[in-house]
Design a protein around this motif. Structure first.
Motif, mmCIF file in Angstrom:
data_model
loop_
_atom_site.group_PDB
_atom_site.id
_atom_site.type_symbol
_atom_site.label_atom_id
_atom_site.label_comp_id
_atom_site.label_asym_id
_atom_site.label_seq_id
_atom_site.Cartn_x
_atom_site.Cartn_y
_atom_site.Cartn_z
ATOM 1 N N ASN A 1 1.149 10.459 -3.353
ATOM 2 C CA ASN A 1 0.586 10.824 -2.054
ATOM 3 C C ASN A 1 1.583 10.417 -0.960
ATOM 4 O O ASN A 1 1.455 9.381 -0.318
ATOM 5 C CB ASN A 1 -0.764 10.118 -1.856
ATOM 6 C CG ASN A 1 -1.554 10.711 -0.697
ATOM 7 O OD1 ASN A 1 -0.974 11.265 0.238
ATOM 8 N ND2 ASN A 1 -2.864 10.587 -0.743
ATOM 9 N N THR A 2 2.582 11.279 -0.760
ATOM 10 C CA THR A 2 3.688 10.938 0.139
ATOM 11 C C THR A 2 3.237 10.780 1.581
ATOM 12 O O THR A 2 3.711 9.896 2.297
ATOM 13 C CB THR A 2 4.792 12.005 0.047
ATOM 14 O OG1 THR A 2 5.168 12.172 -1.329
ATOM 15 C CG2 THR A 2 6.008 11.589 0.837
ATOM 16 N N SER A 3 2.330 11.632 2.033
ATOM 17 C CA SER A 3 1.889 11.552 3.430
ATOM 18 C C SER A 3 1.197 10.226 3.712
ATOM 19 O O SER A 3 1.415 9.602 4.755
ATOM 20 C CB SER A 3 0.963 12.718 3.768
ATOM 21 O OG SER A 3 -0.199 12.700 2.951
ATOM 22 N N LYS A 4 0.369 9.779 2.771
ATOM 23 C CA LYS A 4 -0.301 8.490 2.942
ATOM 24 C C LYS A 4 0.696 7.336 2.860
ATOM 25 O O LYS A 4 0.556 6.312 3.543
ATOM 26 C CB LYS A 4 -1.390 8.320 1.877
ATOM 27 C CG LYS A 4 -2.692 9.032 2.191
ATOM 28 C CD LYS A 4 -3.424 8.334 3.330
ATOM 29 C CE LYS A 4 -4.806 8.889 3.544
ATOM 30 N NZ LYS A 4 -5.501 8.213 4.664
ATOM 31 N N ALA A 5 1.702 7.494 2.003
ATOM 32 C CA ALA A 5 2.734 6.464 1.882
ATOM 33 C C ALA A 5 3.492 6.325 3.197
ATOM 34 O O ALA A 5 3.713 5.210 3.684
ATOM 35 C CB ALA A 5 3.685 6.803 0.744
ATOM 36 N N ILE A 6 3.880 7.461 3.782
ATOM 37 C CA ILE A 6 4.583 7.432 5.070
ATOM 38 C C ILE A 6 3.707 6.795 6.138
ATOM 39 O O ILE A 6 4.171 5.986 6.958
ATOM 40 C CB ILE A 6 4.983 8.862 5.493
ATOM 41 C CG1 ILE A 6 6.067 9.419 4.567
ATOM 42 C CG2 ILE A 6 5.441 8.897 6.936
ATOM 43 C CD1 ILE A 6 7.406 8.754 4.682
ATOM 44 N N GLU A 7 2.427 7.142 6.127
ATOM 45 C CA GLU A 7 1.484 6.568 7.098
ATOM 46 C C GLU A 7 1.425 5.055 6.975
ATOM 47 O O GLU A 7 1.415 4.322 7.976
ATOM 48 C CB GLU A 7 0.099 7.174 6.859
ATOM 49 C CG GLU A 7 -0.958 6.778 7.869
ATOM 50 C CD GLU A 7 -2.307 7.410 7.560
ATOM 51 O OE1 GLU A 7 -3.316 6.689 7.632
ATOM 52 O OE2 GLU A 7 -2.340 8.618 7.230
ATOM 53 N N ALA A 8 1.397 4.565 5.727
ATOM 54 C CA ALA A 8 1.359 3.115 5.503
ATOM 55 C C ALA A 8 2.648 2.465 5.996
ATOM 56 O O ALA A 8 2.614 1.400 6.637
ATOM 57 C CB ALA A 8 1.145 2.818 4.022
ATOM 58 N N PHE A 9 3.800 3.080 5.729
ATOM 59 C CA PHE A 9 5.073 2.494 6.158
ATOM 60 C C PHE A 9 5.234 2.561 7.677
ATOM 61 O O PHE A 9 5.885 1.694 8.270
ATOM 62 C CB PHE A 9 6.239 3.183 5.447
ATOM 63 C CG PHE A 9 6.359 2.812 3.993
ATOM 64 C CD1 PHE A 9 6.428 1.482 3.606
ATOM 65 C CD2 PHE A 9 6.377 3.784 3.009
ATOM 66 C CE1 PHE A 9 6.523 1.117 2.265
ATOM 67 C CE2 PHE A 9 6.475 3.447 1.671
ATOM 68 C CZ PHE A 9 6.548 2.102 1.293
ATOM 69 N N GLU A 10 4.637 3.556 8.310
ATOM 70 C CA GLU A 10 4.655 3.599 9.771
ATOM 71 C C GLU A 10 3.870 2.423 10.353
ATOM 72 O O GLU A 10 4.261 1.830 11.367
ATOM 73 C CB GLU A 10 4.089 4.932 10.268
ATOM 74 C CG GLU A 10 5.058 6.094 10.087
ATOM 75 C CD GLU A 10 4.448 7.439 10.440
ATOM 76 O OE1 GLU A 10 3.200 7.513 10.552
ATOM 77 O OE2 GLU A 10 5.209 8.412 10.598
ATOM 78 N N LYS A 11 2.758 2.085 9.691
ATOM 79 C CA LYS A 11 2.003 0.898 10.113
ATOM 80 C C LYS A 11 2.822 -0.367 9.873
ATOM 81 O O LYS A 11 2.739 -1.333 10.639
ATOM 82 C CB LYS A 11 0.672 0.823 9.372
ATOM 83 C CG LYS A 11 -0.347 1.857 9.833
ATOM 84 C CD LYS A 11 -1.672 1.701 9.099
ATOM 85 C CE LYS A 11 -2.689 2.741 9.580
ATOM 86 N NZ LYS A 11 -3.973 2.644 8.851
ATOM 87 N N LEU B 1 0.833 -1.202 0.000
ATOM 88 C CA LEU B 1 0.000 0.000 0.000
ATOM 89 C C LEU B 1 0.874 1.260 0.000
ATOM 90 O O LEU B 1 0.579 2.239 -0.693
ATOM 91 C CB LEU B 1 -0.925 -0.006 1.211
ATOM 92 C CG LEU B 1 -1.949 1.138 1.291
ATOM 93 C CD1 LEU B 1 -2.880 1.133 0.084
ATOM 94 C CD2 LEU B 1 -2.774 1.018 2.580
ATOM 95 N N GLY B 2 1.966 1.228 0.773
ATOM 96 C CA GLY B 2 2.890 2.344 0.784
ATOM 97 C C GLY B 2 3.488 2.595 -0.595
ATOM 98 O O GLY B 2 3.620 3.748 -1.030
#
Length: 274
Positions: free
Chosen positions: A118-128, A109-110
């Motif tokens: 969508n970098t912010s969403k990518a970072i959010e996915a990688f944080e998960k 997903l990231g």
């Protein structure tokens, strides 16, 4: 009587064959047809049957396979990243209870969000991903490497450094640690922080259990730094040392051919004896 027994046996055999040939579950035909279409490259037909399987088999044993194939078709075949987001998020809701599966879904997903910009969403996915990678050093280091590259694309070099230093510290083996340090050194060169880059490379090259390829990549970067310092003799020496281990020797040959001539310094004049 014997004829009646034979007929009974024949009837039983026919019923048994019919039972074996009939689908064991509502979506059995769908999953088999989907697999057949997929193997032949008929991806749109496969997509429809995988979707139908998910609809008719809410507890089916092949649901993960169906989700995986649908996400793969959306990303690799159709390039439909918006659909891939929907699929992966639904897949995460259903299968995210298993940490290994959850990590793989979130990592994908990231990547999809990265493709969408969508970098912010990518970072959010990688944080998960990092949350799901607890206790799995390989997943942790792969996630941190990917996050660092995203931070670098954003120009957030403080976050790049912090992420890669943590990556190197938590790596389970020398090879993983070396890859984190290489990315760190490379990132420092992008902002002309040469001394920090050399420090990371020095630590990397001090590791014992790393591949020839990783070592040669580090030496190549050292040659870049030497050339930047106009120490062409050192750059030449470093490049020659990896001529047979660098992944693409032609690149090293080209660099050597394009290095400025190393002109020896003139010997100091000795005054004649009186």
């Amino acid at each position: 009587m014997q004829r009646i027994l034979v007929l009974i046996l024949l009837a039983a055999t026919v019923l048994a064959v019919a039972a074996c040939s009939s689908p064991s579950s509502p979506g059995q035909e769908d999953i088999e047809r989907a697999r057949d279409s997929y193997s032949k490259g008929f991806y749109l037909e496969a997509e429809k049957d995988y979707e139908r399987y998910l609809q008719v088999e809410p507890q089916g044993e092949f649901r993960k396979e169906a989700w995986d194939r649908l996400a793969e078709i959306a990303v690799s075949i159709k390039g439909d990243y918006d659909r891939a987001v929907v699929l992966l998020e639904a897949m995460y809701l259903e299968l995210g209870g298993d940490p290994d599966t959850a990590w793989k879904i979130m990592f994908q997903l990231g990547e999809v969000y990265s493709e969408l910009g969508n970098t912010s969403k990518a970072i959010e996915a990688f944080e998960k991903c990092l949350d799901q990678a607890m206790g799995n050093p390989e997943h942790t280091y792969k996630t941190q490497l990917r996050m660092a590259r995203l931070y670098r694309s954003m120009g957030s070099y403080d976050l790049v450094a912090a992420t890669l230093e943590n990556c190197a510290d938590s790596a389970a083996d020398d090879e993983a640690k070396a890859k984190c340090l290489y990315e760190l050194a490379q990132s420092y060169t992008f902002i002309s922080s040469w001394s920090q880059a050399e420090k990371a490379l020095s630590t990397l090259l001090g590791l014992k259990n790393i591949s020839d390829e990783t070592r040669s990549l580090a030496v190549f970067l050292e040659a870049d730094i030497a050339e930047n310092d106009r120490d062409y003799a050192k750059a030449k020496e470093l490049l020659e040392s990896i001529l047979h281990t660098y992944p693409n020797p032609k690149v090293v040959e080209t660099r050597l051919a394009n290095l400025p001539e190393v002109v020896p310094e003139p010997l100091p004049l000795v005054p004649p004896k009186q």
